[in-house]
Design a protein around this motif. Structure first.
Motif, PDB file in Angstrom:
ATOM      1  N   ALA A 125      12.561   0.186  -7.378  1.00  0.00           N
ATOM      2  CA  ALA A 125      13.021   1.372  -6.659  1.00  0.00           C
ATOM      3  C   ALA A 125      12.526   2.643  -7.349  1.00  0.00           C
ATOM      4  CB  ALA A 125      14.545   1.379  -6.577  1.00  0.00           C
ATOM      5  N   ARG A 126      12.317   2.569  -8.659  1.00  0.00           N
ATOM      6  CA  ARG A 126      11.859   3.725  -9.438  1.00  0.00           C
ATOM      7  C   ARG A 126      10.345   3.707  -9.653  1.00  0.00           C
ATOM      8  NH1 ARG A 126      16.087   3.478 -14.291  1.00  0.00           N
ATOM      9  NH2 ARG A 126      14.917   5.261 -15.071  1.00  0.00           N
ATOM     10  N   LEU A 127       9.659   2.745  -9.053  1.00  0.00           N
ATOM     11  CA  LEU A 127       8.198   2.631  -9.147  1.00  0.00           C
ATOM     12  C   LEU A 127       7.726   2.638 -10.597  1.00  0.00           C
ATOM     13  CD1 LEU A 127       7.238   5.036  -6.222  1.00  0.00           C
ATOM     14  CD2 LEU A 127       7.337   2.528  -6.148  1.00  0.00           C
ATOM     15  N   ALA A 128       8.431   1.916 -11.451  1.00  0.00           N
ATOM     16  CA  ALA A 128       8.195   1.928 -12.893  1.00  0.00           C
ATOM     17  C   ALA A 128       6.867   1.278 -13.260  1.00  0.00           C
ATOM     18  CB  ALA A 128       9.336   1.227 -13.614  1.00  0.00           C
ATOM     19  N   LEU A 129       5.975   2.090 -13.790  1.00  0.00           N
ATOM     20  CA  LEU A 129       4.668   1.624 -14.255  1.00  0.00           C
ATOM     21  C   LEU A 129       4.803   0.962 -15.620  1.00  0.00           C
ATOM     22  CD1 LEU A 129       3.037   4.962 -13.312  1.00  0.00           C
ATOM     23  CD2 LEU A 129       2.282   2.779 -12.355  1.00  0.00           C
ATOM     24  N   ALA A 177       0.822  -1.212   0.000  1.00  0.00           N
ATOM     25  CA  ALA A 177       0.000   0.000   0.000  1.00  0.00           C
ATOM     26  C   ALA A 177       0.858   1.266   0.000  1.00  0.00           C
ATOM     27  CB  ALA A 177      -0.949   0.003   1.189  1.00  0.00           C
ATOM     28  N   ALA A 178       1.983   1.240   0.688  1.00  0.00           N
ATOM     29  CA  ALA A 178       2.859   2.420   0.730  1.00  0.00           C
ATOM     30  C   ALA A 178       3.446   2.705  -0.652  1.00  0.00           C
ATOM     31  CB  ALA A 178       3.978   2.221   1.752  1.00  0.00           C
ATOM     32  N   ALA A 179       3.826   1.677  -1.375  1.00  0.00           N
ATOM     33  CA  ALA A 179       4.353   1.872  -2.733  1.00  0.00           C
ATOM     34  C   ALA A 179       3.268   2.458  -3.632  1.00  0.00           C
ATOM     35  CB  ALA A 179       4.876   0.553  -3.303  1.00  0.00           C
ATOM     36  N   TRP A 180       2.041   1.972  -3.514  1.00  0.00           N
ATOM     37  CA  TRP A 180       0.938   2.511  -4.315  1.00  0.00           C
ATOM     38  C   TRP A 180       0.728   3.996  -4.019  1.00  0.00           C
ATOM     39  CZ3 TRP A 180      -1.792   2.615  -8.440  1.00  0.00           C
ATOM     40  CH2 TRP A 180      -3.043   3.219  -8.488  1.00  0.00           C
ATOM     41  N   ARG A 181       0.729   4.356  -2.741  1.00  0.00           N
ATOM     42  CA  ARG A 181       0.560   5.768  -2.380  1.00  0.00           C
ATOM     43  C   ARG A 181       1.696   6.612  -2.972  1.00  0.00           C
ATOM     44  NH1 ARG A 181      -0.984   3.328   2.441  1.00  0.00           N
ATOM     45  NH2 ARG A 181       1.038   3.764   3.394  1.00  0.00           N
ATOM     46  N   ALA A 182       2.909   6.086  -2.967  1.00  0.00           N
ATOM     47  CA  ALA A 182       4.053   6.805  -3.537  1.00  0.00           C
ATOM     48  C   ALA A 182       3.903   6.970  -5.051  1.00  0.00           C
ATOM     49  CB  ALA A 182       5.353   6.079  -3.205  1.00  0.00           C
ATOM     50  N   VAL A 183       3.409   5.937  -5.724  1.00  0.00           N
ATOM     51  CA  VAL A 183       3.179   6.008  -7.178  1.00  0.00           C
ATOM     52  C   VAL A 183       2.143   7.091  -7.485  1.00  0.00           C
ATOM     53  CG1 VAL A 183       2.182   4.779  -9.151  1.00  0.00           C
ATOM     54  CG2 VAL A 183       3.828   3.617  -7.684  1.00  0.00           C
ATOM     55  N   VAL A 184       1.036   7.062  -6.783  1.00  0.00           N
ATOM     56  CA  VAL A 184      -0.034   8.045  -7.017  1.00  0.00           C
ATOM     57  C   VAL A 184       0.477   9.458  -6.746  1.00  0.00           C
ATOM     58  CG1 VAL A 184      -2.304   8.844  -6.247  1.00  0.00           C
ATOM     59  CG2 VAL A 184      -1.900   6.403  -6.602  1.00  0.00           C
ATOM     60  N   ALA A 185       1.197   9.645  -5.659  1.00  0.00           N
ATOM     61  CA  ALA A 185       1.717  10.975  -5.330  1.00  0.00           C
ATOM     62  C   ALA A 185       2.684  11.468  -6.402  1.00  0.00           C
ATOM     63  CB  ALA A 185       2.406  10.952  -3.966  1.00  0.00           C
ATOM     64  N   ALA A 186       3.586  10.614  -6.849  1.00  0.00           N
ATOM     65  CA  ALA A 186       4.564  11.017  -7.864  1.00  0.00           C
ATOM     66  C   ALA A 186       3.895  11.307  -9.203  1.00  0.00           C
ATOM     67  CB  ALA A 186       5.636   9.941  -8.020  1.00  0.00           C
TER      68      ALA A 186
END
Length: 136
Positions: free
Chosen positions: A73-77, A9-18
């Motif tokens: 690490a780069r949250l690559a979509l 969930a924390a990674a998802w929040r970071a993706v959305v914020a970025a």
């Protein structure tokens, strides 16, 4: 931007914020991101999401937040071309590539105004050692 992985969930929040941050030298370009956070998409394949998104003729690209995104690490979509697959015998165009959340806005806008096409972004992503588009 469709969430298909629910392990972090924390990674998802970071993706959305970025992906939602305003862009431009002075933050003058509001990001146009529509996060889809619905467990009905949990584990969905790129093909299933592409098929569903392809029904919207105004949508040229959809981004997946999959397991690779959450572990990166780069949250690559995963960027997916939602257009009709062209029949090209020799060298079919790329239908997907990885993009940082910061690149989502640039990809979306340039596709909407037909400044660049999906293949341009896919090619630019290959220039990165990890195959991730940051910016053109």
């Amino acid at each position: 931007m469709v969430r298909t992985d629910y392990t972090d969930a924390a990674a998802w929040r970071a993706v959305v914020a970025a992906a939602s941050r305003a862009r431009g030298p002075h933050g003058e370009y509001e990001a146009q991101v529509h996060p889809v956070d619905d467990p009905v998409w949990a584990g969905a394949t790129p093909e299933a999401v592409r098929a569903a998104a392809g029904r919207d003729t105004d949508l040229g690209v959809v981004f997946l937040a999959d397991r690779t995104t959450m572990e990166s690490a780069r949250l690559a979509l995963l960027a997916l071309d939602t257009g009709d697959e062209e029949e090209v015998l020799d060298d079919p165009p790329a239908r997907e590539f990885r993009a940082s959340p910061a690149a989502v806005h640039e990809v979306h806008v340039n596709l909407m105004i037909a400044n660049l096409d999906f293949a341009d972004f896919a090619e630019a992503a290959t220039e990165d050692p990890e195959g991730i588009l940051e910016h053109l």
